[in-house]
Design a protein around this motif. Structure first.
Motif, mmCIF file in Angstrom:
data_model
loop_
_atom_site.group_PDB
_atom_site.id
_atom_site.type_symbol
_atom_site.label_atom_id
_atom_site.label_comp_id
_atom_site.label_asym_id
_atom_site.label_seq_id
_atom_site.Cartn_x
_atom_site.Cartn_y
_atom_site.Cartn_z
ATOM 1 N N UNK A 155 0.818 -1.229 0.000
ATOM 2 C CA UNK A 155 0.000 0.000 0.000
ATOM 3 C C UNK A 155 0.847 1.272 0.000
ATOM 4 N N UNK A 156 2.006 1.196 -0.628
ATOM 5 C CA UNK A 156 2.856 2.368 -0.831
ATOM 6 C C UNK A 156 3.328 2.361 -2.284
ATOM 7 N N UNK A 157 3.834 3.489 -2.779
ATOM 8 C CA UNK A 157 4.333 3.520 -4.170
ATOM 9 C C UNK A 157 5.497 2.570 -4.409
ATOM 10 N N UNK A 158 6.202 2.165 -3.329
ATOM 11 C CA UNK A 158 7.355 1.264 -3.486
ATOM 12 C C UNK A 158 6.945 -0.181 -3.745
ATOM 13 N N UNK A 159 5.670 -0.502 -3.564
ATOM 14 C CA UNK A 159 5.209 -1.885 -3.690
ATOM 15 C C UNK A 159 4.634 -2.143 -5.074
ATOM 16 N N UNK A 160 5.230 -3.047 -5.861
ATOM 17 C CA UNK A 160 4.698 -3.325 -7.199
ATOM 18 C C UNK A 160 3.390 -4.104 -7.170
ATOM 19 N N UNK A 161 3.029 -4.659 -6.011
ATOM 20 C CA UNK A 161 1.799 -5.459 -5.920
ATOM 21 C C UNK A 161 0.571 -4.630 -5.577
ATOM 22 N N UNK A 162 0.756 -3.360 -5.255
ATOM 23 C CA UNK A 162 -0.373 -2.510 -4.901
ATOM 24 C C UNK A 162 -0.809 -1.710 -6.117
ATOM 25 N N UNK A 163 -2.024 -1.953 -6.586
ATOM 26 C CA UNK A 163 -2.543 -1.252 -7.754
ATOM 27 C C UNK A 163 -3.023 0.143 -7.368
ATOM 28 N N UNK A 164 -2.655 1.117 -8.175
ATOM 29 C CA UNK A 164 -3.126 2.479 -7.953
ATOM 30 C C UNK A 164 -4.585 2.601 -8.383
ATOM 31 N N UNK A 165 -5.315 3.505 -7.777
ATOM 32 C CA UNK A 165 -6.690 3.724 -8.190
ATOM 33 C C UNK A 165 -6.692 4.218 -9.640
ATOM 34 N N UNK A 166 -7.525 3.607 -10.457
ATOM 35 C CA UNK A 166 -7.591 3.956 -11.870
ATOM 36 C C UNK A 166 -6.580 3.233 -12.734
ATOM 37 N N UNK A 167 -5.784 2.326 -12.175
ATOM 38 C CA UNK A 167 -4.784 1.588 -12.949
ATOM 39 C C UNK A 167 -5.405 0.327 -13.546
ATOM 40 N N UNK A 168 -5.449 0.191 -14.861
ATOM 41 C CA UNK A 168 -6.031 -1.010 -15.483
ATOM 42 C C UNK A 168 -5.218 -2.255 -15.137
ATOM 43 N N UNK A 169 -5.870 -3.378 -15.062
ATOM 44 C CA UNK A 169 -5.216 -4.635 -14.705
ATOM 45 C C UNK A 169 -4.094 -4.977 -15.683
ATOM 46 N N UNK A 170 -4.257 -4.631 -16.957
ATOM 47 C CA UNK A 170 -3.278 -5.018 -17.966
ATOM 48 C C UNK A 170 -1.972 -4.231 -17.808
ATOM 49 N N UNK A 171 -2.056 -2.955 -17.425
ATOM 50 C CA UNK A 171 -0.849 -2.182 -17.124
ATOM 51 C C UNK A 171 -0.225 -2.679 -15.826
#
Length: 344
Positions: A155-171
């Motif tokens: 749940x931080x920008x450093x984590x690649x597993x946390x999706x940002x709000x509005x980020x499509x699953x494919x990106x």
């Protein structure tokens, strides 16, 4: 749930074998049952209320652990058998594709879920079991990044597993897969730099994992042929994609606040999505209680608890996986739930 109730999940790998025996399009029986029949019937017949009951544990944790471990030889045998039959000349392209998709789903749903459970344990048996499951999914570095990366930076920008709000699953999938591998190398390098090994590279887990995975692929290629290797890699791709889709569901849009000193707030129940409606008689080794797992990473699955403070998906994982594949619909349903929580 009683320990032996989890054995009902063996029905899923059994469907793979049944579909193969029936032949042709029946090889798609697993995706049909898991992502069409099950979510539809679950949505129709389960209660609309979430299951908020934390039932006192009356069985020993070893009983649950032994049941979980009993799945490991089943999953390894299933993958080995499927890789073998995929290389035979008699298999059709439809059967080949359906079998790869089905085995990948089994390894993504059961294989990665159990591997995730075991890499958090301290016993050698469970650790080895976890990495064997990761080996057959060609994703051993996940064990490093998940424990020493994701659980630190979730749940931080450093984590690649946390999706940002509005980020499509494919990106997200591209970023998460790339970030998992990169972070695992960085974590391993830092651990080696703090040690006093004369030849540090010989103690690199990342190099060891790479060698093991390459040896496994070479073994498949030279003993069973190129078709078997292609099948193995295809089911790997399905399993890995499904792992990261589940990660996408679990933390989508939930970010930790920063303090005045620049650090992040402690992970709480509100930093992970729990499942919404679900059938109380079937669960994926308490995968549904993901928030409590982040609050207590060393807690075994049988002791995970529900938290009322956790946001909840409107449906179970099967339905939410399908929903995530349609980004406009996903955003419409999920983003407003995040904004409502932010306003409270």
């Amino acid at each position: 749930m009683k320990p032996w109730n989890y054995l009902i999940l063996l029905f899923v790998p059994a469907l793979v074998y049944a579909g193969y025996l029936l032949g042709g399009w029946w090889n798609f029986l697993v995706p049909l049952c898991c992502f069409v029949v099950y979510p539809f019937t679950n949505f129709l017949f389960s209660s609309s209320a979430k299951d908020n009951t934390n039932v006192p544990q009356t069985y020993s944790s070893s009983a649950y652990s032994n049941i979980a471990l009993s799945f490991v030889p089943v999953l390894i045998a299933l993958t080995g058998w499927a890789v073998y039959v995929a290389g035979s000349a008699s298999i059709t392209s439809v059967s080949f594709g359906g079998l790869a998709l089905s085995v990948g789903i089994v390894n993504g749903v059961l294989g990665f879920t159990l591997a995730h459970e075991f890499i958090h344990r301290f016993s050698k048996t469970e650790q080895v079991a976890g990495y064997l499951l990761l080996l057959q999914n060609n994703y051993m570095h996940y064990g490093i990044e998940h424990v020493w990366g994701h659980h630190v930076y979730a749940c931080t920008p450093e984590d690649p597993h946390t999706a940002r709000i509005g980020e499509p699953i494919y990106f997200y999938l591209f970023r998460a897969i790339k970030g998992t591998y990169k972070n695992a190398w960085n974590i391993d390098a830092k651990k080696l730099s703090r040690a006093s090994y004369k030849f540090s590279f010989m103690h690199s887990r990342m190099l060891l994992f790479a060698v093991l995975q390459i040896l496994l692929m070479l073994l498949i290629f030279f003993t069973l042929g190129p078709l078997s290797l292609i099948f193995f890699l295809l089911q790997n791709a399905v399993a890995i994609a499904l792992l990261h889709i589940i990660n996408y569901l679990q933390h989508y849009g939930l970010m930790r606040k920063t303090s005045l000193t620049g650090g992040y707030e402690r992970l709480g129940a509100h930093h992970a999505w729990n499942t919404g409606r679900y059938n109380k008689s079937i669960n994926l080794f308490q995968l549904e209680s993901h928030a409590d797992h982040h609050m207590h990473p060393g807690r075994p699955f049988d002791k995970l608890s529900h938290h009322d403070d956790s946001p909840a998906h409107p449906a179970g994982y099967s339905f939410m996986v399908l929903l995530s594949l349609i980004p406009p619909l996903w955003f419409k349903i999920m983003d407003k739930r995040i904004l409502i929580r932010s306003d409270n």
